[in-house]
Scaffold this active site. Structure first.
Site, short mmCIF file in Angstrom:
data_model
loop_
_atom_site.label_atom_id
_atom_site.label_comp_id
_atom_site.label_asym_id
_atom_site.label_seq_id
_atom_site.Cartn_x
_atom_site.Cartn_y
_atom_site.Cartn_z
N SER A 268 0.83 -1.21 0.00
CA SER A 268 0.00 0.00 0.00
C SER A 268 0.86 1.26 0.00
CB SER A 268 -0.95 0.01 1.20
OG SER A 268 -0.21 0.10 2.40
N ARG A 269 2.16 1.12 0.30
CA ARG A 269 3.04 2.31 0.29
C ARG A 269 4.49 1.90 -0.02
NH1 ARG A 269 3.95 3.93 6.69
NH2 ARG A 269 5.86 2.72 6.89
N ASP B 251 -1.86 -10.49 7.42
CA ASP B 251 -0.55 -10.34 8.07
C ASP B 251 0.33 -11.45 7.51
OD1 ASP B 251 1.63 -10.71 9.77
OD2 ASP B 251 0.49 -10.19 11.57
N VAL B 252 1.44 -11.08 6.88
CA VAL B 252 2.25 -12.10 6.18
C VAL B 252 2.78 -13.19 7.12
CG1 VAL B 252 2.96 -10.65 4.23
CG2 VAL B 252 4.36 -10.66 6.32
N TYR C 285 17.05 -6.37 12.48
CA TYR C 285 16.67 -6.14 11.07
C TYR C 285 17.72 -6.76 10.15
CZ TYR C 285 15.61 -3.49 6.79
OH TYR C 285 15.32 -3.13 5.50
N LYS D 242 17.30 -9.75 7.37
CA LYS D 242 17.55 -9.55 5.93
C LYS D 242 18.64 -10.51 5.42
CE LYS D 242 14.41 -6.57 5.09
NZ LYS D 242 13.33 -6.90 4.16
N ASN E 263 7.79 -8.36 -0.07
CA ASN E 263 8.27 -7.01 0.20
C ASN E 263 7.99 -6.53 1.62
OD1 ASN E 263 8.83 -4.02 -0.57
ND2 ASN E 263 6.71 -4.01 0.15
N SER F 126 18.09 -6.56 1.84
CA SER F 126 18.66 -5.22 2.04
C SER F 126 20.17 -5.38 1.99
CB SER F 126 18.25 -4.70 3.42
OG SER F 126 19.07 -3.61 3.81
P1 NAD Z 1 7.46 0.86 4.34
O1 NAD Z 1 7.45 0.86 5.83
O2 NAD Z 1 7.16 2.14 3.63
O3 NAD Z 1 6.49 -0.27 3.76
C1 NAD Z 1 6.43 -1.56 4.31
C2 NAD Z 1 5.02 -2.08 4.11
O4 NAD Z 1 4.93 -3.39 4.68
C3 NAD Z 1 3.98 -1.21 4.83
O5 NAD Z 1 2.91 -0.96 3.95
C4 NAD Z 1 3.53 -2.09 5.99
O6 NAD Z 1 2.21 -1.87 6.40
C5 NAD Z 1 3.70 -3.48 5.39
N1 NAD Z 1 3.77 -4.50 6.43
C6 NAD Z 1 4.49 -4.48 7.58
N2 NAD Z 1 4.28 -5.59 8.28
C7 NAD Z 1 3.39 -6.35 7.56
C8 NAD Z 1 2.80 -7.61 7.78
N3 NAD Z 1 3.04 -8.34 8.89
N4 NAD Z 1 1.94 -8.09 6.84
C9 NAD Z 1 1.67 -7.37 5.73
N5 NAD Z 1 2.20 -6.16 5.47
C10 NAD Z 1 3.06 -5.66 6.39
O7 NAD Z 1 8.90 0.33 3.95
P2 NAD Z 1 9.69 0.32 2.55
O8 NAD Z 1 10.84 1.24 2.73
O9 NAD Z 1 8.79 0.49 1.42
O10 NAD Z 1 10.27 -1.16 2.60
C11 NAD Z 1 9.78 -2.22 1.81
C12 NAD Z 1 10.76 -3.38 1.90
O11 NAD Z 1 12.04 -2.95 1.44
C13 NAD Z 1 10.99 -3.86 3.34
O12 NAD Z 1 11.13 -5.26 3.36
C14 NAD Z 1 12.27 -3.19 3.73
O13 NAD Z 1 12.96 -3.88 4.74
C15 NAD Z 1 13.03 -3.22 2.41
N6 NAD Z 1 14.11 -2.23 2.30
C16 NAD Z 1 13.86 -0.90 2.48
C17 NAD Z 1 14.92 0.00 2.37
C18 NAD Z 1 14.73 1.48 2.56
O14 NAD Z 1 15.74 2.21 2.64
N7 NAD Z 1 13.51 2.00 2.62
C19 NAD Z 1 16.22 -0.47 2.10
C20 NAD Z 1 16.41 -1.83 1.91
C21 NAD Z 1 15.36 -2.71 2.02
#
Ligand code: NAD
Length: 244
Positions: free
Chosen positions: A12-13, A62-63, A155, A159, A89, A141
């Site tokens: 969703s985001r 919830d995943v 975290y 990862k 994701n 990550s």
């Molecule tokens: P974000 O927090 O914007 O989005 C994560 C989404 O996952 C949210 O919509 C949240 O509601 C959902 N979520 C959390 N727990 C959940 C669950 N139990 N069941 C279903 N949905 C769930 O984060 P993002 O930055 O978009 O990150 C997305 C992925 O990329 C993550 O796995 C994160 O670890 C990884 N990542 C992010 C970055 C970064 O710098 N933003 C870097 C490397 C990896």
């Protein structure tokens, strides 16, 4: 419309939203999975259907909850009959000092970031094995490859686990399902919005490209890995960090 179906967890985001938008642009029917953000997920569903003339579903699960994930997969199958792409994701990062980290924090992080991808892959994997075809892309990550901040110890472990999960799933699901992984560095999303300004500046300086990634830059690579052009890429981990 290409008639393929892509499920992206936590879409969703952030990176998930950008990734699902890339799939919709390419004509995939898409499944937006969310845990709490019903309003955002429903609005995104409408937007993708209108903008790209595809079919979208928004499903709460919830995943890390096997029953909820099974129910989600049943809904997708009854609606579309197949699942071609899974992107694991959904993820969380708990922001706390090392000294304050608790077992509970570890469990929450591992449940969502590592057990979640296992649960969803297992449920969707069954469907893909029956189809004798599928693509799974896990979002790890660069923190899962090298650790720089003990403040994100749980975290980083989750990862690193996702990379290992990728290797085992690629073996388990061969030759039918390609399982790959992307490891983003810093990305401009809500996950990083509370970071101190000085840290963002210091980190930006370390990145060869001198900026954070935009979420769509992750989504485009994921979309490529899901495409037929990437059929011989399997069990691979691709860093997307701009050089660091
Ligand atoms: P974000 O927090 O914007 O989005 C994560 C989404 O996952 C949210 O919509 C949240 O509601 C959902 N979520 C959390 N727990 C959940 C669950 N139990 N069941 C279903 N949905 C769930 O984060 P993002 O930055 O978009 O990150 C997305 C992925 O990329 C993550 O796995 C994160 O670890 C990884 N990542 C992010 C970055 C970064 O710098 N933003 C870097 C490397 C990896």
């Amino acid at each position: 419309m290409n008639n393929k179906v892509a499920l992206i967890t936590g879409s969703s985001r952030g990176i998930g939203r950008a990734t699902i938008t890339e799939f919709a642009k390419k004509g995939y029917n898409v499944v937006i999975n969310y845990k709490n953000s019903e309003k955002e997920a429903t609005e995104l569903k409408e937007q993708l259907q209108n903008d790209y003339n595809i079919k979208a579903l928004a499903i709460r699960a919830d995943v890390s909850n096997e029953e909820e994930v099974k129910e989600m997969v049943n809904i997708i199958i009854s609606e579309f009959g197949h699942i071609d792409v899974l992107v694991n994701n959904a993820g969380i990062a708990i922001d706390k000092d090392f000294e304050e980290r608790t077992v509970d924090d570890w469990q929450k992080t591992l449940n969502t970031n590592l057990i979640g991808p296992f649960v969803v892959s297992k449920c969707v994997g069954e469907v893909m094995l029956n189809q004798k075809k599928g693509k799974i892309i896990n979002i790890s990550s660069t923190n899962g490859i090298n650790s720089f901040f003990p403040t994100s110890i749980d975290y980083d472990a989750s990862k690193a686990g996702v990379i290992n999960l990728t290797h085992n799933l690629a073996i388990q699901y061969a030759p039918y399902i390609n399982v790959n992984c992307v490891a983003p560095g810093w990305v401009n999303t809500e996950m990083n919005k509370e970071l101190p300004k000085e840290l963002i500046e210091e980190e930006t300086e370390k990145i060869y490209k001198k900026r954070f990634a935009e979420p769509s830059e992750i989504g485009k690579v994921v979309c490529f890995l899901a495409s037929d052009d990437a059929d011989f890429i399997n069990d691979e981990v691709i860093k997307i960090d701009g050089g660091y």
